[in-house]
Design a protein around this motif. Sequence first.
Motif, PDB file in Angstrom:
ATOM      1  N   UNK A  51       5.167   4.512  -8.460  1.00 36.84           N
ATOM      2  CA  UNK A  51       5.202   3.046  -8.507  1.00 36.84           C
ATOM      3  C   UNK A  51       4.632   2.489  -7.216  1.00 36.84           C
ATOM      4  N   UNK A  52       3.931   1.382  -7.360  1.00 36.51           N
ATOM      5  CA  UNK A  52       3.353   0.679  -6.218  1.00 36.51           C
ATOM      6  C   UNK A  52       3.591  -0.816  -6.411  1.00 36.51           C
ATOM      7  N   UNK A  53       4.013  -1.488  -5.363  1.00 35.43           N
ATOM      8  CA  UNK A  53       4.165  -2.940  -5.425  1.00 35.43           C
ATOM      9  C   UNK A  53       2.783  -3.555  -5.302  1.00 35.43           C
ATOM     10  N   UNK A  54       2.406  -4.370  -6.275  1.00 34.53           N
ATOM     11  CA  UNK A  54       1.114  -5.057  -6.227  1.00 34.53           C
ATOM     12  C   UNK A  54       1.203  -6.370  -5.480  1.00 34.53           C
ATOM     13  N   UNK A  55       2.319  -7.084  -5.655  1.00 32.22           N
ATOM     14  CA  UNK A  55       2.469  -8.381  -5.000  1.00 32.22           C
ATOM     15  C   UNK A  55       3.943  -8.759  -4.923  1.00 32.22           C
ATOM     16  N   UNK A  63       0.313   0.242 -17.151  1.00 29.33           N
ATOM     17  CA  UNK A  63       1.749  -0.002 -17.211  1.00 29.33           C
ATOM     18  C   UNK A  63       2.129  -0.820 -15.982  1.00 29.33           C
ATOM     19  N   UNK A  64       2.407  -2.092 -16.196  1.00 29.18           N
ATOM     20  CA  UNK A  64       2.782  -2.991 -15.110  1.00 29.18           C
ATOM     21  C   UNK A  64       4.121  -3.631 -15.452  1.00 29.18           C
ATOM     22  N   UNK A  65       4.890  -3.851 -14.416  1.00 32.10           N
ATOM     23  CA  UNK A  65       6.193  -4.480 -14.592  1.00 32.10           C
ATOM     24  C   UNK A  65       6.325  -5.624 -13.591  1.00 32.10           C
ATOM     25  N   UNK A  66       6.776  -6.759 -14.085  1.00 31.76           N
ATOM     26  CA  UNK A  66       7.030  -7.923 -13.229  1.00 31.76           C
ATOM     27  C   UNK A  66       8.498  -8.280 -13.325  1.00 31.76           C
ATOM     28  N   UNK A  67       9.065  -8.684 -12.196  1.00 35.10           N
ATOM     29  CA  UNK A  67      10.432  -9.200 -12.207  1.00 35.10           C
ATOM     30  C   UNK A  67      10.414 -10.579 -11.571  1.00 35.10           C
ATOM     31  N   UNK A 108       8.136 -10.199  -8.125  1.00 30.90           N
ATOM     32  CA  UNK A 108       7.518  -8.955  -7.668  1.00 30.90           C
ATOM     33  C   UNK A 108       6.741  -8.361  -8.831  1.00 30.90           C
ATOM     34  N   UNK A 109       5.518  -7.904  -8.535  1.00 28.42           N
ATOM     35  CA  UNK A 109       4.668  -7.252  -9.530  1.00 28.42           C
ATOM     36  C   UNK A 109       4.511  -5.791  -9.123  1.00 28.42           C
ATOM     37  N   UNK A 110       4.832  -4.894 -10.062  1.00 25.31           N
ATOM     38  CA  UNK A 110       4.755  -3.458  -9.838  1.00 25.31           C
ATOM     39  C   UNK A 110       3.679  -2.848 -10.735  1.00 25.31           C
ATOM     40  N   UNK A 111       3.052  -1.799 -10.252  1.00 25.74           N
ATOM     41  CA  UNK A 111       2.175  -0.968 -11.059  1.00 25.74           C
ATOM     42  C   UNK A 111       2.839   0.401 -11.150  1.00 25.74           C
ATOM     43  N   UNK A 112       2.983   0.935 -12.355  1.00 28.01           N
ATOM     44  CA  UNK A 112       3.633   2.222 -12.564  1.00 28.01           C
ATOM     45  C   UNK A 112       2.601   3.155 -13.190  1.00 28.01           C
ATOM     46  N   UNK A 113       2.533   4.393 -12.685  1.00 30.39           N
ATOM     47  CA  UNK A 113       1.468   5.300 -13.120  1.00 30.39           C
ATOM     48  C   UNK A 113       1.879   6.753 -12.894  1.00 30.39           C
ATOM     49  N   UNK A 152       0.807  -1.217   0.000  1.00 30.75           N
ATOM     50  CA  UNK A 152       0.000   0.000   0.000  1.00 30.75           C
ATOM     51  C   UNK A 152       0.846   1.275   0.000  1.00 30.75           C
ATOM     52  N   UNK A 153       2.143   1.154  -0.225  1.00 28.91           N
ATOM     53  CA  UNK A 153       3.020   2.316  -0.328  1.00 28.91           C
ATOM     54  C   UNK A 153       3.210   2.723  -1.780  1.00 28.91           C
ATOM     55  N   UNK A 154       3.336   4.032  -2.003  1.00 28.43           N
ATOM     56  CA  UNK A 154       3.568   4.576  -3.341  1.00 28.43           C
ATOM     57  C   UNK A 154       4.888   5.349  -3.319  1.00 28.43           C
ATOM     58  N   UNK A 155       5.724   5.095  -4.314  1.00 34.37           N
ATOM     59  CA  UNK A 155       7.003   5.777  -4.435  1.00 34.37           C
ATOM     60  C   UNK A 155       7.011   6.690  -5.661  1.00 34.37           C
ATOM     61  N   UNK A 156       7.703   7.827  -5.548  1.00 35.72           N
ATOM     62  CA  UNK A 156       7.984   8.711  -6.684  1.00 35.72           C
ATOM     63  C   UNK A 156       9.358   8.343  -7.227  1.00 35.72           C
TER      64      UNK A 156
END
Length: 152
Positions: free
Chosen positions: A71-75, A99-103, A83-88, A53-57
């Motif tokens: 960016x926010x970590x989704x899972x 825009x989602x990024x998974x690593x 790790x699944x990220x949401x970028x917005x 539930x944290x958002x980073x700039x």
Amino acid sequence: MAISGKISVEVVIQVPGSKFFQILAKELHNIQNICEGVHGANLHEGDDWHCTDSVKNWTCLVDNKVITCKEKIEAIDEEKKLIQFSIFDGDIGQNYKLFKSNVQVTETNNESASVKWTIEYEKINEDVKTPYGYLELLEKVTIEVGDHLHKA
């Protein structure tokens, strides 16, 4: 021309996957101190860099242009090292509806790992470029973090 799609890159690093994953899962705030293309990062919302539930700039260099986004970590799946990220917002929000990024980090042996980044995107229109520059940034970040860990 496709409005949405997935692109990915896979990088082999010469450090244990658990060490690399640890940086992303528990020390993400240090990326800005390790990687040349990451100019800055700060916590926008929340108390912890690594909870969902944290958002980073972020301020980064993509295609030789300084961009900003949130960016926010989704899972986080520590067992699978995924790790699944949401970028917005920022430059991302101006060009992409999604825009989602998974690593995914996979141990190849005790001294190396494979790191696969996948970007899933939906452009706001056909004139927006496929986000290869963002994928290139993630590839460079992986190499720089791997080199940093290898020297440590």
